[in-house]
Design a protein around this motif. Structure first.
Motif, PDB file in Angstrom:
ATOM      1  N   ASN A 177      -3.432  -1.617   5.002  1.00 14.54           N
ATOM      2  CA  ASN A 177      -3.975  -2.255   6.192  1.00 14.54           C
ATOM      3  C   ASN A 177      -3.417  -3.660   6.354  1.00 14.54           C
ATOM      4  O   ASN A 177      -3.305  -4.409   5.373  1.00 14.54           O
ATOM      5  N   PRO A 178      -3.048  -4.044   7.581  1.00 10.69           N
ATOM      6  CA  PRO A 178      -2.550  -5.410   7.811  1.00 10.69           C
ATOM      7  C   PRO A 178      -3.548  -6.445   7.336  1.00 10.69           C
ATOM      8  O   PRO A 178      -4.769  -6.266   7.457  1.00 10.69           O
ATOM      9  N   GLY A 179      -3.023  -7.517   6.753  1.00 14.37           N
ATOM     10  CA  GLY A 179      -3.877  -8.583   6.253  1.00 14.37           C
ATOM     11  C   GLY A 179      -4.384  -8.373   4.852  1.00 14.37           C
ATOM     12  O   GLY A 179      -5.273  -9.087   4.404  1.00 14.37           O
ATOM     13  N   THR A 180      -3.830  -7.385   4.129  1.00 13.68           N
ATOM     14  CA  THR A 180      -4.292  -7.085   2.775  1.00 13.68           C
ATOM     15  C   THR A 180      -3.128  -7.103   1.791  1.00 13.68           C
ATOM     16  O   THR A 180      -1.961  -7.030   2.175  1.00 13.68           O
ATOM     17  N   THR A 181      -3.479  -7.183   0.517  1.00 18.00           N
ATOM     18  CA  THR A 181      -2.501  -7.120  -0.566  1.00 18.00           C
ATOM     19  C   THR A 181      -2.845  -5.937  -1.451  1.00 18.00           C
ATOM     20  O   THR A 181      -4.015  -5.727  -1.773  1.00 18.00           O
ATOM     21  N   THR A 182      -1.845  -5.172  -1.863  1.00 17.36           N
ATOM     22  CA  THR A 182      -2.104  -4.004  -2.691  1.00 17.36           C
ATOM     23  C   THR A 182      -0.917  -3.727  -3.594  1.00 17.36           C
ATOM     24  O   THR A 182       0.211  -4.133  -3.295  1.00 17.36           O
ATOM     25  N   THR A 183      -1.183  -3.066  -4.717  1.00 15.21           N
ATOM     26  CA  THR A 183      -0.114  -2.644  -5.617  1.00 15.21           C
ATOM     27  C   THR A 183       0.230  -1.180  -5.413  1.00 15.21           C
ATOM     28  O   THR A 183       1.104  -0.653  -6.091  1.00 15.21           O
ATOM     29  N   ALA A 184      -0.476  -0.523  -4.503  1.00 16.24           N
ATOM     30  CA  ALA A 184      -0.198   0.875  -4.204  1.00 16.24           C
ATOM     31  C   ALA A 184      -0.631   1.141  -2.768  1.00 16.24           C
ATOM     32  O   ALA A 184      -1.796   1.012  -2.425  1.00 16.24           O
ATOM     33  N   GLY A 185       0.309   1.493  -1.933  1.00 14.15           N
ATOM     34  CA  GLY A 185      -0.006   1.748  -0.539  1.00 14.15           C
ATOM     35  C   GLY A 185       1.232   2.190   0.197  1.00 14.15           C
ATOM     36  O   GLY A 185       2.347   2.051  -0.290  1.00 14.15           O
ATOM     37  N   ALA A 186       1.041   2.771   1.383  1.00 14.55           N
ATOM     38  CA  ALA A 186       2.156   3.300   2.166  1.00 14.55           C
ATOM     39  C   ALA A 186       2.250   2.581   3.506  1.00 14.55           C
ATOM     40  O   ALA A 186       1.238   2.193   4.099  1.00 14.55           O
ATOM     41  N   VAL A 187       3.484   2.407   3.974  1.00 16.82           N
ATOM     42  CA  VAL A 187       3.758   1.825   5.282  1.00 16.82           C
ATOM     43  C   VAL A 187       4.445   2.880   6.130  1.00 16.82           C
ATOM     44  O   VAL A 187       5.476   3.436   5.725  1.00 16.82           O
ATOM     45  N   ARG A 188       3.907   3.174   7.299  1.00 14.95           N
ATOM     46  CA  ARG A 188       4.484   4.189   8.173  1.00 14.95           C
ATOM     47  C   ARG A 188       5.562   3.558   9.045  1.00 14.95           C
ATOM     48  O   ARG A 188       5.362   2.510   9.653  1.00 14.95           O
ATOM     49  N   VAL A 189       6.725   4.196   9.090  1.00 13.62           N
ATOM     50  CA  VAL A 189       7.832   3.732   9.925  1.00 13.62           C
ATOM     51  C   VAL A 189       8.385   4.919  10.707  1.00 13.62           C
ATOM     52  O   VAL A 189       8.159   6.089  10.364  1.00 13.62           O
TER      53      VAL A 189
END
Length: 233
Positions: free
Chosen positions: A41-53
């Motif tokens: 989610n925008p505005g967050t920090t994570t060590t595991a996550g996906a970005v859709r492009v």
């Protein structure tokens, strides 16, 4: 259009990251599929996550991080930007194959072994190609920082013999090495071992004999006596 641009930027980041390291990173999982993670989610920090492009053909794809890579997703000027950076928790066993290339860490503090936990002034430190000898990587348990220690400070040893003059009690070692504790310094008079901190004391690089005048343990230093000092760190 922004998604396409972001995807191209992500590819550039990955290429530059690989070139800067000059090494091959290999985690335990090298084949098969990796489960898609939850979207970041925008505005967050994570060590595991996906970005859709979305690529230039309209195909939806996902970029994600894990195993020591942190992602920071922020929103600036109505443009969502996600940044990959080192720093996180390893989730898989990881190996670095340098494949014959050089791998080093510059800018590490050099520990002064003569003063516990003290660091040497930065002007005396050296980076790749500017120093001599060897240093050993150590960890500062107080801060968790990786630092370096001169190998000679850890494994230095030496031996020196002196021919005494009459009543001579002080003997300064050549090169002024800093002597360690008594249990690592041995002093002999004509081959007979003297008792540490009784028959001799040590300070910095100097050994001082302490002759005994009490019978039957009395002894003196005579001209021609051979005083031998051995030490190891």
């Amino acid at each position: 259009m922004n998604s396409k641009k972001n995807y191209q930027n992500y590819r550039k980041i990955l290429v530059v990251f690989t070139l800067l390291l000059g090494i091959t990173l290999s985690a335990q999982q090298t084949t098969g599929d990796v489960t898609k993670q939850s979207d970041i989610n925008p505005g967050t920090t994570t060590t595991a996550g996906a970005v859709r492009v979305v690529d230039n053909k309209g195909t939806i794809k996902y970029l994600q991080s894990q195993n020591g890579i942190t992602m920071l997703s922020n929103t600036t000027d109505n443009v969502t930007t996600t940044t990959w950076q080192l720093g996180g928790v390893l989730t898989d066993s990881t190996f670095i194959d340098i494949d014959g290339k050089l791998f080093g860490l510059n800018g590490l503090e050099l520990i002064d072994n003569t003063t516990e936990n003290a660091s040497v002034d930065a002007t005396t430190e050296s980076d790749a190609g500017t120093g001599t000898g060897y240093t050993i990587l150590v960890r500062d348990e107080a801060t968790g920082a990786t630092k370096k220690l001169l190998a000679t400070d850890l494994i230095q040893s030496g031996q020196e013999a002196f021919t005494a003059t009459a009543s001579q009690t002080t003997y300064a070692l050549t090169g002024s090495p800093v002597l360690p504790v008594f249990s690592q310094v041995w002093v002999y008079r004509n081959g007979a071992k003297l008792i540490a901190n009784l028959d001799y004391t040590i300070a910095a690089s100097t050994v001082t004999l302490v002759p005994n005048t009490t019978v039957p343990n009395d002894w003196s230093v005579y001209a021609g006596d051979v005083i031998e000092v051995q030490y190891v760190k």
